[in-house]
Design a protein around this motif. Structure first.
Motif, short mmCIF file in Angstrom:
data_model
loop_
_atom_site.label_atom_id
_atom_site.label_comp_id
_atom_site.label_asym_id
_atom_site.label_seq_id
_atom_site.Cartn_x
_atom_site.Cartn_y
_atom_site.Cartn_z
N ILE A 1 5.30 10.06 -6.83
CA ILE A 1 6.39 10.21 -7.81
C ILE A 1 5.83 10.62 -9.16
O ILE A 1 6.35 11.50 -9.84
N SER A 2 4.73 9.97 -9.56
CA SER A 2 4.16 10.23 -10.89
C SER A 2 3.65 11.66 -11.05
O SER A 2 3.65 12.21 -12.16
N VAL A 3 3.23 12.28 -9.93
CA VAL A 3 2.74 13.66 -10.01
C VAL A 3 3.82 14.67 -9.63
O VAL A 3 3.56 15.87 -9.52
N GLY A 4 5.05 14.18 -9.41
CA GLY A 4 6.18 15.05 -9.17
C GLY A 4 6.32 15.59 -7.77
O GLY A 4 7.04 16.57 -7.54
N LEU A 5 5.64 14.97 -6.80
CA LEU A 5 5.71 15.45 -5.42
C LEU A 5 6.80 14.76 -4.61
O LEU A 5 7.05 15.15 -3.47
N LEU A 6 7.44 13.74 -5.19
CA LEU A 6 8.48 13.01 -4.47
C LEU A 6 9.73 12.96 -5.35
O LEU A 6 9.69 12.39 -6.44
N PRO A 7 10.85 13.56 -4.90
CA PRO A 7 12.04 13.69 -5.76
C PRO A 7 12.91 12.44 -5.79
O PRO A 7 14.12 12.50 -5.57
N VAL A 8 12.32 11.30 -5.99
CA VAL A 8 13.06 10.05 -6.16
C VAL A 8 12.46 9.31 -7.34
O VAL A 8 11.39 9.67 -7.84
N THR A 9 13.12 8.27 -7.77
CA THR A 9 12.61 7.51 -8.91
C THR A 9 11.99 6.20 -8.43
O THR A 9 12.12 5.80 -7.28
N THR B 1 0.83 -1.20 0.00
CA THR B 1 0.00 0.00 0.00
C THR B 1 0.87 1.26 0.00
O THR B 1 0.61 2.21 -0.74
N GLU B 2 1.91 1.25 0.84
CA GLU B 2 2.83 2.39 0.89
C GLU B 2 3.53 2.57 -0.46
O GLU B 2 3.70 3.70 -0.93
N PHE B 3 3.92 1.47 -1.09
CA PHE B 3 4.56 1.55 -2.41
C PHE B 3 3.64 2.20 -3.44
O PHE B 3 4.07 3.05 -4.22
N LEU B 4 2.36 1.82 -3.43
CA LEU B 4 1.41 2.40 -4.38
C LEU B 4 1.23 3.90 -4.14
O LEU B 4 1.18 4.68 -5.09
N TYR C 1 14.03 3.46 -6.74
CA TYR C 1 14.36 3.77 -5.34
C TYR C 1 13.27 3.21 -4.43
O TYR C 1 13.54 2.56 -3.42
N ILE C 2 12.02 3.48 -4.78
CA ILE C 2 10.88 3.04 -3.97
C ILE C 2 10.78 1.52 -3.96
O ILE C 2 10.49 0.90 -2.93
#
Length: 469
Positions: free
Chosen positions: A106-114, A97-100, A117-118
């Protein structure tokens, strides 16, 4: 004291979970991890600023993990006879659930990792969290078995049910329960080394004089007036009371309770896949597996189809009616393995060894279970799952529902291409009673890890299964 210990244990759990999240993040950020997985700093996750990533995870990920672990019941007291790894399924659900959620950020650009990484973080965190929880539970079991964090139990009713409770507690010392005595109106003295402390009317006095954390009531429900008095006394003294119904033998190990307004209903059979999240999760896994593997093995499917066509005249695929979830019939698909003019003339018999109807190609594809691969289509349609009890023909379902106890329980879930019974040697013309025992175990004890175990054990049977013909 017990409540204080439980609060302390929950605090320790939360602290350990936070440490695991931080360690998982540090491992992914470490240069050691780079070398192990041969990752490229320019094109991968490690191009991001490590310090800011750690801070971001501390602010965002830790609170969300605590909430998810709480949501999936990972902070509830657990004094049961389940294994120390019993929480791993819920840990996996929380991590997925956390991964999703993180993937969406990430897809909306709110998390600066790829994404990789997740993925790396989720895998490492799941492994470490499982080890952490299993270690804590293991240590707690050892401490309880040695007399630490003990709950003192008073049992009301020294009959058969009460004695069974005592025997269960004595055997499972790691649960941390100690029976201080019985209350019973008809028996005096001592029973199985447990003292009869008095009559039921002495309950309030006993609760005021002795350390009692829990009262277990084992008197018959027909004595409702006595039960009402017992409940009132326990509530007055602030002691938890639990009832063991005298019909408990009909209830499975994991019953569930639901409410119709304020009326509780006890479901005598707990079915994990009745829970929407579990069923949806299993369904998503089925679809992903079938789509990915189906694409990979598509050349093999074409070769088998051609071989079946060239080996004997007739259709490449045959359909046969089977009974699925809820007793609903469906058409199952297989590669044809018999000559078309003889195929399943007698639908009331299982295929026998050296059956003359089987073609040359049919012998090979049945022995290796390749003939089952068209059932990927059944899985996509929702008729079947990758893992589950094997579906049976209507004639046998009608016959076995009368002859085999609890046979229809297997139809509470989607049938599968392979199942717990099959990997334990009960495939084809084998003991139907033993097969149903394994099917019922699967239905009542489903976890994602059990599915993985069945999948892993299925692989060797594809090469050498003496019951496949």
């Amino acid at each position: 004291m017990i409540r204080e210990n439980q609060r302390l244990f929950n605090v320790i759990n939360v602290i350990m979970d936070i440490i695991v999240v931080l360690i998982s993040n540090l491992i992914v950020n470490s240069h050691l991890f780079d070398h192990i997985f041969l990752l490229n700093h320019v094109t991968t996750i490690f191009a991001v600023n490590r310090n800011s990533t750690i801070l971001l995870f501390f602010v965002l990920v830790i609170p969300s993990y605590i909430l998810l672990y709480s949501f999936f019941g990972l902070y509830k007291p657990q004094r049961t006879n389940r294994t120390v790894f019993s929480e791993s399924s819920n840990i996996l659900k929380a991590n997925i659930t956390e991964f999703l959620v993180l993937s969406i950020l990430i897809s909306v650009g709110l998390l600066p990792v790829t994404l990789d990484y997740i993925i790396s973080f989720t895998i490492i965190n799941f492994i470490l969290a499982t080890i952490e929880r299993a270690s804590l539970r293991g240590v707690l079991r050892i401490l309880r078995a040695k007399g630490f964090n003990t709950k003192y139990i008073l049992i009301i009713g020294a009959g058969e049910v009460g004695q069974n409770v005592v025997n269960t507690i004595k055997v499972n010392t790691y649960l941390g329960y100690k029976v201080i005595g019985f209350l019973d109106d008809h028996i005096e003295g001592e029973l199985d080394g447990i003292e009869i402390l008095g009559k039921i009317e002495d309950l309030e006095k006993i609760l005021s004089e002795k350390m009692v954390d829990r009262v277990i009531v084992s008197v018959a429900p027909r004595h409702y007036k006595v039960l009402e008095k017992i409940m009132n006394n326990c509530e007055k003294m602030g002691v938890r009371a639990d009832i063991v119904p005298d019909y408990y033998r009909y209830i499975t190990a994991h019953p569930s309770i639901e409410l119709i307004d304020n009326i509780p209903l006890i479901s005598v059979r707990f079915l994990p896949l009745d829970i929407t999240y579990n069923d949806l999760f299993k369904r998503i896994c089925d679809i992903l597996f079938v789509v990915i593997v189906g694409i990979i093995i598509s050349p093999i499917l074409l070769i088998v189809a051609l071989a079946v066509k060239l080996d004997s005249p007739g259709n490449i695929i045959y359909k046969q009616e089977r009974i699925g979830k809820g007793g609903v019939p469906f058409q199952i698909y297989k590669f044809r393995s018999m000559s078309s003019e003889n195929e399943y003339i007698d639908d009331k018999k299982w295929t026998q060894k050296d059956d003359p109807r089987i073609t040359k190609v049919g012998h090979f594809i049945r022995k290796t279970s390749i003939d089952e691969l068209p059932q990927f289509y059944n899985i996509l349609k929702g008729d079947m799952s990758l893992i589950g009890p094997r579906p049976e023909r209507p004639y046998f379902v009608k016959k076995f529902r009368e002859d085999v106890p609890k046979y229809m329980i297997k139809h509470h879930v989607r049938p599968g291409m392979t199942g717990w019974a099959q990997v334990n040697g009960y495939r084809g013309n084998t003991s139907i009673v033993k097969r149903i025992e394994y099917d019922i175990y699967y239905v009542e004890n489903w976890t994602f890890l059990l599915d993985l175990k069945i999948f892993y054990k299925t692989i060797p049977t594809l090469i050498n299964d003496k019951n496949a013909y």
